[in-house]
Every structure is written in C-alpha cells, then in structure tokens.
Design a protein around this motif. Structure first.
Motif, PDB file in Angstrom:
ATOM      1  N   LEU A 128       3.205  -3.014  16.389  1.00  0.00           N
ATOM      2  CA  LEU A 128       3.211  -3.933  15.245  1.00  0.00           C
ATOM      3  C   LEU A 128       1.916  -4.734  15.156  1.00  0.00           C
ATOM      4  N   GLU A 129       1.286  -5.015  16.299  1.00  0.00           N
ATOM      5  CA  GLU A 129      -0.017  -5.700  16.276  1.00  0.00           C
ATOM      6  C   GLU A 129      -1.027  -4.893  15.465  1.00  0.00           C
ATOM      7  N   ASP A 130      -1.070  -3.570  15.722  1.00  0.00           N
ATOM      8  CA  ASP A 130      -2.017  -2.722  14.996  1.00  0.00           C
ATOM      9  C   ASP A 130      -1.684  -2.673  13.512  1.00  0.00           C
ATOM     10  N   ILE A 131      -0.391  -2.508  13.181  1.00  0.00           N
ATOM     11  CA  ILE A 131       0.010  -2.419  11.773  1.00  0.00           C
ATOM     12  C   ILE A 131      -0.240  -3.751  11.062  1.00  0.00           C
ATOM     13  N   ASN A 132       0.111  -4.868  11.710  1.00  0.00           N
ATOM     14  CA  ASN A 132      -0.088  -6.187  11.085  1.00  0.00           C
ATOM     15  C   ASN A 132      -1.571  -6.484  10.864  1.00  0.00           C
ATOM     16  N   TYR A 133      -2.416  -6.042  11.799  1.00  0.00           N
ATOM     17  CA  TYR A 133      -3.868  -6.208  11.620  1.00  0.00           C
ATOM     18  C   TYR A 133      -4.321  -5.517  10.329  1.00  0.00           C
ATOM     19  N   LEU A 134      -3.819  -4.297  10.134  1.00  0.00           N
ATOM     20  CA  LEU A 134      -4.200  -3.550   8.925  1.00  0.00           C
ATOM     21  C   LEU A 134      -3.566  -4.150   7.673  1.00  0.00           C
ATOM     22  N   LEU A 135      -2.332  -4.668   7.802  1.00  0.00           N
ATOM     23  CA  LEU A 135      -1.670  -5.275   6.646  1.00  0.00           C
ATOM     24  C   LEU A 135      -2.366  -6.541   6.182  1.00  0.00           C
ATOM     25  N   ARG A 136      -3.025  -7.250   7.081  1.00  0.00           N
ATOM     26  CA  ARG A 136      -3.787  -8.431   6.665  1.00  0.00           C
ATOM     27  C   ARG A 136      -4.947  -8.026   5.755  1.00  0.00           C
ATOM     28  N   ARG A 137      -5.468  -6.807   5.976  1.00  0.00           N
ATOM     29  CA  ARG A 137      -6.554  -6.301   5.130  1.00  0.00           C
ATOM     30  C   ARG A 137      -6.024  -5.671   3.850  1.00  0.00           C
ATOM     31  N   GLU A 138      -4.867  -5.009   3.957  1.00  0.00           N
ATOM     32  CA  GLU A 138      -4.286  -4.317   2.801  1.00  0.00           C
ATOM     33  C   GLU A 138      -2.801  -4.644   2.735  1.00  0.00           C
ATOM     34  N   PRO A 139      -2.448  -5.815   2.223  1.00  0.00           N
ATOM     35  CA  PRO A 139      -1.048  -6.261   2.285  1.00  0.00           C
ATOM     36  C   PRO A 139      -0.075  -5.406   1.472  1.00  0.00           C
ATOM     37  N   HIS A 140      -0.573  -4.618   0.520  1.00  0.00           N
ATOM     38  CA  HIS A 140       0.333  -3.823  -0.317  1.00  0.00           C
ATOM     39  C   HIS A 140       0.156  -2.320  -0.094  1.00  0.00           C
ATOM     40  N   ALA A 141      -0.480  -1.943   1.010  1.00  0.00           N
ATOM     41  CA  ALA A 141      -0.688  -0.509   1.273  1.00  0.00           C
ATOM     42  C   ALA A 141       0.642   0.143   1.639  1.00  0.00           C
ATOM     43  N   PRO A 142       1.112   1.097   0.829  1.00  0.00           N
ATOM     44  CA  PRO A 142       2.440   1.681   1.095  1.00  0.00           C
ATOM     45  C   PRO A 142       2.533   2.390   2.444  1.00  0.00           C
ATOM     46  N   THR A 143       1.440   3.027   2.885  1.00  0.00           N
ATOM     47  CA  THR A 143       1.473   3.714   4.184  1.00  0.00           C
ATOM     48  C   THR A 143       1.759   2.727   5.300  1.00  0.00           C
ATOM     49  N   LEU A 144       1.117   1.560   5.244  1.00  0.00           N
ATOM     50  CA  LEU A 144       1.295   0.556   6.291  1.00  0.00           C
ATOM     51  C   LEU A 144       2.692  -0.062   6.230  1.00  0.00           C
ATOM     52  N   LEU A 145       3.174  -0.326   5.006  1.00  0.00           N
ATOM     53  CA  LEU A 145       4.522  -0.879   4.865  1.00  0.00           C
ATOM     54  C   LEU A 145       5.564   0.113   5.386  1.00  0.00           C
ATOM     55  N   TYR A 146       5.329   1.387   5.104  1.00  0.00           N
ATOM     56  CA  TYR A 146       6.247   2.425   5.589  1.00  0.00           C
ATOM     57  C   TYR A 146       6.252   2.448   7.116  1.00  0.00           C
ATOM     58  N   GLU A 147       5.061   2.463   7.711  1.00  0.00           N
ATOM     59  CA  GLU A 147       4.981   2.515   9.179  1.00  0.00           C
ATOM     60  C   GLU A 147       5.672   1.310   9.802  1.00  0.00           C
ATOM     61  N   LYS A 148       5.482   0.142   9.195  1.00  0.00           N
ATOM     62  CA  LYS A 148       6.115  -1.055   9.761  1.00  0.00           C
ATOM     63  C   LYS A 148       7.636  -0.961   9.618  1.00  0.00           C
ATOM     64  N   GLY A 149       8.101  -0.441   8.489  1.00  0.00           N
ATOM     65  CA  GLY A 149       9.534  -0.279   8.296  1.00  0.00           C
ATOM     66  C   GLY A 149      10.136   0.659   9.330  1.00  0.00           C
ATOM     67  N   ILE A 150       9.431   1.737   9.640  1.00  0.00           N
ATOM     68  CA  ILE A 150       9.938   2.705  10.617  1.00  0.00           C
ATOM     69  C   ILE A 150       9.979   2.087  12.014  1.00  0.00           C
ATOM     70  N   ILE A 151       8.933   1.309  12.344  1.00  0.00           N
ATOM     71  CA  ILE A 151       8.927   0.652  13.667  1.00  0.00           C
ATOM     72  C   ILE A 151      10.091  -0.337  13.759  1.00  0.00           C
ATOM     73  N   CYS A 152      10.353  -1.088  12.685  1.00  0.00           N
ATOM     74  CA  CYS A 152      11.496  -2.005  12.682  1.00  0.00           C
ATOM     75  C   CYS A 152      12.802  -1.240  12.887  1.00  0.00           C
ATOM     76  N   LEU A 153      12.892  -0.073  12.261  1.00  0.00           N
ATOM     77  CA  LEU A 153      14.091   0.747  12.407  1.00  0.00           C
ATOM     78  C   LEU A 153      14.248   1.219  13.850  1.00  0.00           C
ATOM     79  N   GLN A 154      13.134   1.581  14.482  1.00  0.00           N
ATOM     80  CA  GLN A 154      13.184   2.006  15.884  1.00  0.00           C
ATOM     81  C   GLN A 154      13.607   0.862  16.794  1.00  0.00           C
TER      82      GLN A 154
END
Length: 626
Positions: free
Chosen positions: A112-138
């Motif tokens: 999540l540290e890596d994904i959140n770092y990227l989300l700060r740069r691209e808060p609406h990037a669907p790829t990043l939101l998807y990856e974060k959603g999957i990690i939350c599911l895991q």
C-alpha cells in the motif's frame, strides 16, 4: 521484436553478441524476447550477464525481477525491483510490480505504501485504484475494497476486469442485485474470464434461476476447462436437479483436476449413494472422516453405505462414534475441533489471474500499440506467443549426407566439416554433398533423373571398379529409397578404400532408415539387433578415426535413444555440444532425454539453449515441462 517476431529477433541478437560480446544491451533485449516466449531460465541467464557487464541499467533489474516473480522467487523479485528504483526513482511500472510482489508476499502495508505514493501523483488513475482495491480485498477489508473499486469503474467504465472485481466484492457483501449488475456489465464488455460466469451462476442458483445458472456454468467450463470450480458448482446444481449421472461426471472431473479438495469427495459421496454405488460412496466418506474427524454427517452417511453393503458391524461402529461425539457436543465437553468442509458453491477468485507477461510486453518491448492480445493472427508460424502452439516431444532426426537440403528460413545455418568440403573439391560426384537434418521430398522428375544416373553408373561399374563409383551409386540408390542396395554399395566402397569415412557414415545412416522401416514390418528381434550392432560399429570407427566429426556422436546418441538406452545417449550428445556449442539439435535432443530421465532442470536449460539457437519448438516444450 516490435512485430512480436521474438524467435527471429533472438537470432539477430545472437549475431550482435558474437560480434560485440562486451555490449550489455543485446543480452537485455535477448532476455526480453526470451521472456515473451516463457523461457524464463534462459532469460535469467541473459539478465545476469547484462548486469555483470553494466550494473547501472535499471531495465535489467526490472526484467530480472519480473523473471523471478514468474519463477516464484518473490524475495529476489522484490530486491530487483527495489534496485531498479535506485536508478529510476519513482518509476510507475517498477513501483506497481513491486507492490504486486509485496502483496503476494502478504506484506500488504508495504504494498500500500507503493500504491499510495503513486496515488498522490495520480489520484484518479483507475489502474492504481484497482490495485489498491485488490490489496484491500486480500486484507479482508471488503468495505475499503468496495470504495476503491467503485472509484475504479467511475474513471474506467470499459475494462471488464474492474467490473468483475466489483461484482465479486458485492457478492461477498451479499449485495446480490448490485453484484449481478456488475457481472452483467463485465460480460457485456466481452469478459473471457470464467470467474464472471461462475459468480453470476451462483447468484442465479441462489435465486432458483437454474436454467440461467446452468448456462453460465456451461460457459465457464468452455472458457476454462481446467478449472475444478466450474465442474464443482455445476455438479452441485445438477445434484439439486436430480441429474445424478451428470453430477457424478462433474464431481469426478473436479476431483481429477484438484484431488486435495475434500469437499468434492463429500458431494460425490452423496451422489454415489443416490446411484447405489455403495462401496465407492463409503470410500469417499472414509476420506472425509480422516480429514474432518468431527464432521458428523460423514459418519451417518458412511453407515448408510455400509448397511447397504451388508456390513452391519461397520455401520454400527460409525453410528456409535457419531452418537458419542454428538453427546459430548451437547454436554459442552466437545473438543473445539468441530471443523467441517465447506460444501456450498464456491465463488471464483477475487479477480482474473493477471498475465504479467502482457504487462511486461507493453511496458518493455517498445511497442506503444501493444494490446496484449495473445490470439492475434500471424502469417508466420514463428511469430507471437509460439510457446502456446503444441509441439510433439520427439527428437530431431539424424544428420545425413545428401545432394538436397532444405534451407531453414529462420536459422540460415549450414552444417560443415572439412572432410566433406575436401571430398566435394574432388568433383567425383554430379553435385556437392551437404549435411542436413531436413531431407527434401523428391518430385517424380527428380526420381527419374536418379534412376537414369543409377543406370549410367551400372554401365560404368561393369567396366571399372572404384570406391568413388560405388559410393556415387549408393547415394543415388538411397535417394530412391533402395537402402539395402545402397548399404551393399557402401560396403563395397569400404572394401576398396578401408578408411572411407563418408562411406561409413552413410552406411550407418541408411541402416538406421532400414531399421525404422523394419520396425513397422515383421522383422525379427535378432535381425534388428544385428543392424543396431553394425550401426554402432560404423559410428565408433568414425569417432576413433575422425574424433572431431561431431555428427557421428549425435547420430549415435539418436540410435541409443531409439533403442531406449537414454542414459548411454547423454555422453554422446554432450560430446556433440562440446565440439560445436551451436549444434542446436544436440542441445534439443539432450534436453528431451534429460527430462525423460527425470533431470528436468538441466533438460529445460538444454531446451532453452536449443530455442536460442533457432529450434522454436523448444519453447512450447519448456512451457509444458516447467
């Protein structure tokens, strides 16, 4: 490589590496091409060599990290992605794949540290939101997953994977109406993931829409015929509908694909009871009892099967054991091992299995228009993901001498030995002899030409006796497939010139062809054994007199394999590649032989080398045997 012609690109990179072995980049590019063909071990060797030559190239660490991830060495993969980020800080691709590796290692906070770092740069990037959603599911945080996947479909409405994952989360939260809408959307967008049909089938099943559920399970089976879940869920549906025979067939298939799933045996056992197959049912329930000793229904059902078999004492013991455990449970004196198999229908995984090779391709292989479609049509049979095209696991044939040789359009290599070159310079034959593993099928006109030459040589041999004349006629006879007469002529040539190496070589090869023919007829074992012995003597003579004649070692190894003496063949293949490190056929055959003997790791390395040298069939075998 841009046009997915990976096999051909490897041949060009080979040429560059030969000319300038000190350059790092050709090794990296060749590794990328091998990766597209799923030759991960071969690509790994190239990456290691690239890093030795230039340890400051981030792409080399990224590629090697990807390879380690495919080979299941997650810790090494994470280290390489981290090293790549040292030389390319903040690279989105490297961070995304490192996050994926960390999630697979269950280091969710770091992922999540890596994904959140990227989300700060691209808060609406669907790829990043998807990856974060999957990690939350895991992490079993379904509300977090729901929020992020809902955001994902808001910014990317056309990707079926986004709707698939959202549908799964809603199904887990029992929001069946929303889940059905999500899964319909994924399927309408062309999803080819069987899980969407499995999950929608579950919703239909729970709402008693059995026709819709059965149609979805049938579709799931057609999309993923190796997925046990598809058969298991369909089996439960057919069981409920009283379609016992088809239900049994589905449970049998599920067990064959995943024999360690105990719940499959429970369901099959109940169907076997309905079909009065008492002994088979009892075996399935015995397995359940062994796996779940406190699951009471197994005892009662096993007792029912034993009673039907007439084994009343065994049935009594099962019931007695069950009643004893039930009393303990009622008295609250029951051990907390009341685990039980989950006998309900099974939801598919959280998302389609991500084919990281496609991501690797689009981000590394310099093709901005790459769609990641592995099913693209190609005019050439060696383009694209050829490792998915089935190839027979059969040795490449012997190297023979002939006037004709097919040109390999991919490798463009010719076998060579000075002995043959010197003989061709004598001009005693109507055409130069060539070494080949790919013989040409003769046309009717060519056959007539060779019969005319045989007639002319017959006349000459009536007047003059000469080793070269007998050898010339032997070649003509072999071309018209009169191998027995060709062998006789070679024998006569050897009598006249005892050191005639090429005659020994041809005689052994033609005897090999004769044995192949005899094997399909009624030849006696003694006849075949004598022919084998004579072949071996010819090859051994060549090896003794001309120890650098690599083709004798290779052909002898092939003969040993034909006899089934695989262990004895290995040293001769090994000597072949020692004499000629680019002898692709020898690498290929040794690889297959090693795999047959159980030495899979070294066998795969040999097949990798054969593929690198142009035998593209090796890539399918590497994928299958790995």
């Amino acid at each position: 490589m841009y046009f997915d012609d990976y096999v051909l690109s490897i041949q060009y990179f080979n040429q560059v590496i030969k000319l300038k072995p000190y350059l790092a980049e050709p090794y990296l590019l060749r590794a990328i091409a091998k990766t597209q063909l799923s030759d991960y071990q071969g690509a790994l060797r190239d990456c290691n060599h690239c890093i030795e030559l230039n340890p400051f190239q981030p792409g080399a660490y990224y590629t090697r990290g990807y390879l380690y991830s495919q080979l299941g060495e997650l810790e090494k993969a994470e280290q390489d992605f981290t090293e790549a980020l040292v030389y390319a800080p903040g690279n989105k691709t490297y961070l995304l794949l490192r996050a994926d590796i960390r999630a697979r290692e269950k280091h969710y906070d770091l992922a999540l540290e890596d994904i959140n770092y990227l989300l700060r740069r691209e808060p609406h990037a669907p790829t990043l939101l998807y990856e974060k959603g999957i990690i939350c599911l895991q992490q079993a945080d379904t509300l977090c997953a729901l929020n992020h996947l809902t955001e994902t479909v808001k910014y990317d409405t056309q990707n079926p994977s986004n709707w698939s994952a959202l549908g799964l989360v809603n199904l887990m939260l029992e929001n069946e109406a929303e889940a059905l809408q999500n899964l319909n959307q994924a399927i309408n967008l062309g999803s080819k993931w069987a899980g969407d049909y499995i999950n929608r089938g579950i919703i239909y099943y729970r709402n008693h829409n059995y026709r819709g559920a059965l149609a979805d399970y049938d579709k799931a089976v057609s999309l993923s015929p190796r997925d046990a879940q598809c058969y298991y869920n369909r089996g439960i549906l057919r069981q409920e509908l009283g379609d016992w025979n088809n239900a049994l067939e589905d449970f049998n298939q599920a067990i064959e694909l995943t024999p360690d799933k105990n719940e499959y045996y429970y369901q099959r056992g109940t169907v076997l009871l309905q079909l009065r197959q008492w002994a088979e049912a009892a075996r399935d329930f015995d397995r359940l009892i062994e796996a779940y000793p406190y699951f009471l229904p197994s005892y009662y059902l096993a007792a029912q099967a034993k009673t039907a078999l007439g084994e009343k004492k065994a049935a009594f013991l099962y019931r007695e054991k069950a009643e004893e455990m039930e009393k303990k449970k009622q008295q609250a004196d029951f051990d907390a091992k009341d685990e039980a198999p989950n006998t309900d229908v099974q939801t598919a995984d959280a998302q389609p299995k991500r084919d990281r090779r496609k991501e690797f391709s689009s981000r590394t292989a310099q093709n901005p228009n790459d769609t990641g479609d592995d099913d693209k049509p190609y005019l050439s049979t060696t383009r694209g993901s050829i490792q998915r095209k089935y190839q027979d696991a059969a040795n490449t044939p012997n190297i023979v001498l002939s006037y004709y040789a097919q040109q390999d359009p991919l490798r463009r290599t010719r076998y060579y030995h000075l002995l043959i070159d010197d003989y061709n310079r004598l001009n005693v034959l109507p055409a130069p002899l060539r070494l080949t593993a790919q013989e040409v099928t003769l046309t009717a006109e060519m056959v007539n030409l060779h019969f005319e030459r045989i007639a002319a040589l017959n006349d000459l041999l009536d007047k003059y006796e000469g080793a070269d004349l007998h050898f010339a006629r032997a070649i003509e006879l072999a071309l018209v497939q009169d191998y027995a007469s060709a062998i006789d002529d070679c024998t006569q040539a050897i009598k006249l010139r005892p050191d005639f190496i090429l005659a020994y070589f041809c005689r052994a090869n033609w005897r090999y062809k004769l044995v192949e023919y005899q094997s399909s007829t009624n030849a006696t074992a003694t006849e075949v054994a004598i022919d084998y012995e004579m072949m071996m003597r010819d090859y051994d003579y060549i090896i003794h007199e001309q120890p650098d004649f690599v083709f004798a070692y290779y052909n002898k190894a092939n003969v040993l394999c034909m006899k089934g003496d695989f262990e004895a063949a290995i040293p001769y293949y090994t000597r072949s590649v020692e004499l000629d490190s680019e002898f692709a056929e020898a690498w290929f055959n040794r690889g297959l032989t090693r795999i047959y003997l159980g030495d899979t790791e070294n066998g795969l390395n040999d097949l990798s080398r054969a593929g690198e040298l142009g035998i593209y069939q090796a890539y399918n075998l590497i994928t299958r045997f790995r």
